[in-house]
Scaffold this active site. Structure first.
Site, PDB file in Angstrom:
ATOM      1  N   GLY A   1      27.378 -12.097  -7.032  1.00  0.00           N
ATOM      2  CA  GLY A   1      26.753 -13.317  -7.652  1.00  0.00           C
ATOM      3  C   GLY A   1      26.881 -13.215  -9.171  1.00  0.00           C
ATOM      4  N   SER A   2      27.019 -14.405  -9.816  1.00  0.00           N
ATOM      5  CA  SER A   2      27.601 -14.126 -11.212  1.00  0.00           C
ATOM      6  C   SER A   2      27.550 -15.639 -11.904  1.00  0.00           C
ATOM      7  CB  SER A   2      28.587 -13.335 -11.450  1.00  0.00           C
ATOM      8  OG  SER A   2      29.475 -13.800 -10.292  1.00  0.00           O
ATOM      9  N   ARG A   3      28.569 -15.597 -12.889  1.00  0.00           N
ATOM     10  CA  ARG A   3      28.486 -16.866 -13.745  1.00  0.00           C
ATOM     11  C   ARG A   3      29.969 -16.810 -14.268  1.00  0.00           C
ATOM     12  NH1 ARG A   3      24.256 -18.665 -18.087  1.00  0.00           N
ATOM     13  NH2 ARG A   3      25.986 -19.602 -19.780  1.00  0.00           N
TER      14      ARG A   3
END
EC number: 4.1.1.65
Length: 250
Positions: A208-210
């Protein structure tokens, strides 16, 4: 299908196949399966073993590495990540992408550019790809916090890694891998000086991240806020094209 040329005239041969599991994730999947079998076979604790076995399948799925069909257009900037377009804004590039890094390679010029932010949930593919073909000019890792990657200030406060790529004509595209609440490790596959193709795998962020993409000056986004994008396939922008595009959620 890897390496095959396909086009919009129907030429080529496309077929579905199970996505591969990236080697970076195999050890985590095998470890999860081992722990599951320990509870199931040795302790006979099914109430724990079966949920852990399902979790093992989720771990393998998280590290899946499907093939992508990358548009071969010299003007196209493709998405480096799967996910949701969560923010689009006019900003100054990060200092790490602009300042003289002492190598003689010029950074991005000073001035506002369009930043496109892609939020990656735990259900998205987390292999990141190069938005353009060119040379890796710099990679800058910055330790930081692990706040919600959907927040705008995550670009400046979270653990992150900046990558700057330059084409042969001097056009530069920078992007930043940002760790989130769950993500705890940014793994690069490339180093400064490497030559990459558009859509080539350049790294991953665990769990999970950006990813923020800094488009060249005079280039606007072709994707819309709230749109889902696919790494290596969705065209985020066309170099030198900047116009308002509107969409309707339905």
């Amino acid at each position: 299908m890897a390496g095959d040329l396909l086009d919009n005239k129907g030429r080529g041969d496309a077929s579905w196949s199970w996505p591969a599991i990236h080697p970076e994730g195999r050890k985590f999947g095998v470890l999860a399966v081992g722990i599951s079998l320990f509870f199931l076979l040795l302790l006979d604790w099914e109430i724990i073993g079966w949920p852990l076995l399902l979790l093992s399948a989720g771990v393998f799925a998280f590290f899946r590495d499907p093939e992508r069909v990358v548009p071969q257009d010299e003007h196209a900037i493709v998405s480096p990540a799967d996910g949701l377009i969560s923010l689009i804004a006019e900003v100054d590039p990060p200092q790490e992408l602009m300042i003289d890094d002492g190598t003689g390679n010029a950074g991005m010029p000073v001035g506002k550019v369009t930043r496109v932010s892609i939020f990656m949930s735990v259900f998205d593919v987390h292999i990141n790809r190069s938005p353009i073909a060119g040379t890796i000019q710099r990679i800058v890792y910055i330790p930081g916090s692990f706040m919600d990657a959907g927040l705008d200030k995550a670009s400046e406060e979270n653990e992150r890694q900046h990558i700057l790529i330059e084409r042969m004509d001097g056009t530069q595209v920078g992007f930043t891998q940002i760790a989130g609440l769950i993500a705890r490790r940014i793994v690069p596959f490339v180093k400064p000086g490497d030559t990459v193709g558009a859509g080539q795998r350049v790294g991953l962020i665990r769990f999970g991240s950006r990813v923020d993409v800094y488009l060249p000056a005079g280039t606007g986004s072709k994707v819309l806020l709230g749109q889902s994008v696919i790494a290596g396939e969705t065209v985020l922008a066309e170099i030198g094209t900047q116009k308002l595009i509107e969409g309707v959620a339905q």
